[in-house]
Design an enzyme around this catalytic site. Structure first.
Site, PDB file in Angstrom:
ATOM      1  CE  LYS A   1      41.397  44.298  39.209  1.00  0.00           C
ATOM      2  NZ  LYS A   1      41.977  45.572  38.747  1.00  0.00           N
TER       3      LYS A   1
ATOM      4  CG  ASP B   1      43.494  45.508  32.891  1.00  0.00           C
ATOM      5  OD1 ASP B   1      42.367  44.995  33.021  1.00  0.00           O
ATOM      6  OD2 ASP B   1      43.855  46.530  33.503  1.00  0.00           O
TER       7      ASP B   1
ATOM      8  CD  GLN C   1      43.958  48.325  40.575  1.00  0.00           C
ATOM      9  OE1 GLN C   1      43.945  47.137  40.276  1.00  0.00           O
ATOM     10  NE2 GLN C   1      42.876  49.097  40.461  1.00  0.00           N
TER      11      GLN C   1
END
Lengths: 283, 283
Positions: free
Chosen positions: A57, A124, A101
Site C-alpha cells: 500500500k 478504508d 491494517q
C-alpha cells in the site's frame, strides 16, 4: 474441453486507470495548494502477510503522489494504546487518511480501534459512520473492496436496477456493505452466509453474484446462472478465488479473475479516497 | 368461503406484557435510585396524525411510569434551531431518551436532526450509530418497529437460522434495519423494493415475510408460501395492512393482524428502550 465464453473483468487495467486519475488529482492538489495527500498506516505486530500488505500500500501511495506515514506498534499493544495512537492521527492536520491494517490480534478490541478513526479520515471505510452512510446512501467513504466492486460493475456498464444480486458472505467490511451499496443502486439483494440452507438454488437466481466468503472454489460453476456477472472477492492460498473459475466462466457473461480482478481495485479505491479526503480537508 | 388456518400473532397482548415488564423495571429503578425515566418528545408543526401519535406515546409513557417532556416547535423551525433543541436535550442529564416525531417538514434536514440525538438516548433507533450497531450486532438501541418484529418472532418461537426471510421495503428505520436484524440472527435475507422485478416469485420463497412498503394489500395472498410467517408492518388508511390479509391467512402458519400486530409492539419497544437508557444512565 469446453471454452470460456465470459469476458474477463480486468481489475488490473481498471485499477491502473483509477490510480492514474488519482495521481493526477494528487499532483493538481499539491500544485495548487502545496499540500501532499498523506495516508497513515498503522500496523500492530509483525504478521508477515500484514507487513507485505502495508508495504504494498505504501509503494502504491508513493507512485500516486501520496505520502505515507507508517506507524508500527508491537504485538503487545493494548486497545487503549492503539486507540490513543489512532486518536492522535485523527487529530493530526497533516494526516488525511488512516488505515489500520487488519487483523490486530485477538487481545485488542478492533471495533474500538476502528472507531478511533475520524470519519473524515476513514478512507478504508471501516467505521460505523461509514457503514451507516453506505446504508443510507449518504456522502462518506465506502469500504474499499465493495467500492472496488461497484467501480468494476460500472466500468463494464452492468445494469443494476431490478437485477437479482446475491452476496455470499456478510462480513462488516465486505459482504454487508457490498449488499448495501447494491441495494442503494436498486438491485434486489440477497445475503447468503454459512447458515444459509440450499445455497445452490439461491446462487442460481443471481444476475450478479458477489462471492466473499474466503473458501477456495466454494461457488460451483454449475450454479452460475447463464449470462450472470460473477464478482469473486475471495483470495485464497494458491491464487484461488471463492468461485470455481473455469466452469463458472463457461456460463457467466462477465467474470473477475483471481488475481487481477477485485484485488487491485481495493487498493485503487483506498488511494482515490485518500486524495479525496485531502481535497476535502484543504477546501 | 375458505377458513383462515394461520395463528394470529397477537401484538396487543405481547405489547401489554412488554409494557408491564417495562413498568416494573421503571418502578424498581425509581424505588432504588429516585430517578424516573424520562422521554423527551419533539414535535415540529401541527400535523394532526403526528400530534395524535405523540399524544399516544406520552399516554403510554405515563402508564409505564415514564415521565415525558414534550417540546413543540413551530412548523417554520429551521434545521439549525431543531438541531440546537435536540442537542440541548442530548446534553440534559434529566432526559434519558429522545424521540423526534417523523416527518418534520421538507425544509428541514431530517438526517441532521436525527444525528443530534446522542446515541445513548436514541431510544427510537434512528441514528446512524444505531443503524451501524444493528448491522454489526453491537450493543445499542434498535429501530422500534424492527425491534418489535423481532420480539414478535421470538415470542412465537419462530426459528430464524437458515430461513429465507424476505423484506419488502428498504426504508432507513424499517426495512433496512429489519433485514440487518434478521441477518444477525442467521436468516438468509432478501431485500425487495419498488424496483424489484418479479416480486411475486421472490415472496413465494419466503419462510418469513416482512411487508413494509406502505401500500394497501400490496402483497397478494396467493404469493404466500404455505406455512410462512407473515409480518405486516404496513398501516394504511382504513386499518389495512400491506398484505391482503384474508387470503394470506389461509396459507400462512403465523400472521400479524392489522391493527393489533406490529403497531403496538413499536411503542412497547420505545418504552422498554427508554427505561433501559435510564438504567444505563443511572448505573
Amino acid at each position: 474441453m469446453s471454452t470460456s465464453t465470459a469476458t474477463l473483468m480486468d481489475g488490473t487495467a481498471l485499477a491502473r486507470r483509477t490510480v492514474e486519475e488519482t495521481a493526477a488529482r494528487a499532483a493538481e492538489l499539491t500544485r495548487r495548494t502545496g499540500v501532499t495527500p498523506c495516508l497513515a498506516t498503522v500496523l500492530v505486530g509483525e504478521d508477515p502477510a500484514s507487513v507485505t500488505y502495508v508495504k504494498m500500500k505504501q509503494n502504491r501511495c508513493a507512485k500516486a503522489g501520496i505520502r505515507s506515514r507508517h506507524v508500527e506498534l508491537p504485538a503487545a499493544t493494548t486497545t487503549e494504546e492503539l486507540v490513543a495512537t489512532i486518536g492522535a492521527l485523527s487529530a493530526d492536520p497533516e494526516v488525511h487518511g488512516i488505515l489500520l491494517q487488519h487483523p490486530v490480534g485477538p487481545h485488542i478490541d478492533e471495533r474500538a480501534a476502528f472507531e478511533a478513526i475520524a470519519p473524515e479520515k476513514d478512507v478504508d471505510g471501516v467505521t460505523m459512520a461509514s457503514f451507516a452512510a453506505m446504508g443510507f446512501g449518504l456522502p462518506g467513504f465506502v469500504s474499499c473492496t465493495p467500492g472496488g466492486i461497484m467501480r468494476l460493475l460500472d466500468a463494464y456498464e452492468v445494469g443494476l436496477t431490478g437485477k437479482r444480486a446475491v452476496v455470499v458472505g456478510r462480513s462488516a467490511i465486505l459482504g454487508k456493505p457490498a449488499g448495501l451499496l447494491l441495494l442503494g443502486r436498486d438491485a434486489t439483494v440477497t445475503y447468503c452466509h454459512s447458515r444459509t440452507t440450499d445455497l445452490s438454488s439461491i446462487v442460481r437466481e443471481a444476475d450478479i453474484l458477489v462471492a466473499a466468503v474466503g473458501k477456495p472454489r466454494f461457488i460451483k460453476g454449475e450454479d452460475i446462472k447463464p449470462g450472470a456477472v460473477v464478482i469473486d472477492a475471495g483470495y485464497n492460498p494458491g491464487n484461488v478465488g471463492d468461485v470455481d473459475f473455469a466452469p463458472a466462466a463457461e456460463r457467466a457473461s462477465l467474470i473477475t479473475p483471481v488475481p487481477g480482478g477485485v484485488g487491485p481495485m481495493t487498493i485503487a479505491v483506498l488511494l482515490a479516497q485518500t486524495v479525496e479526503a485531502a481535497e476535502r480537508h484543504v477546501v
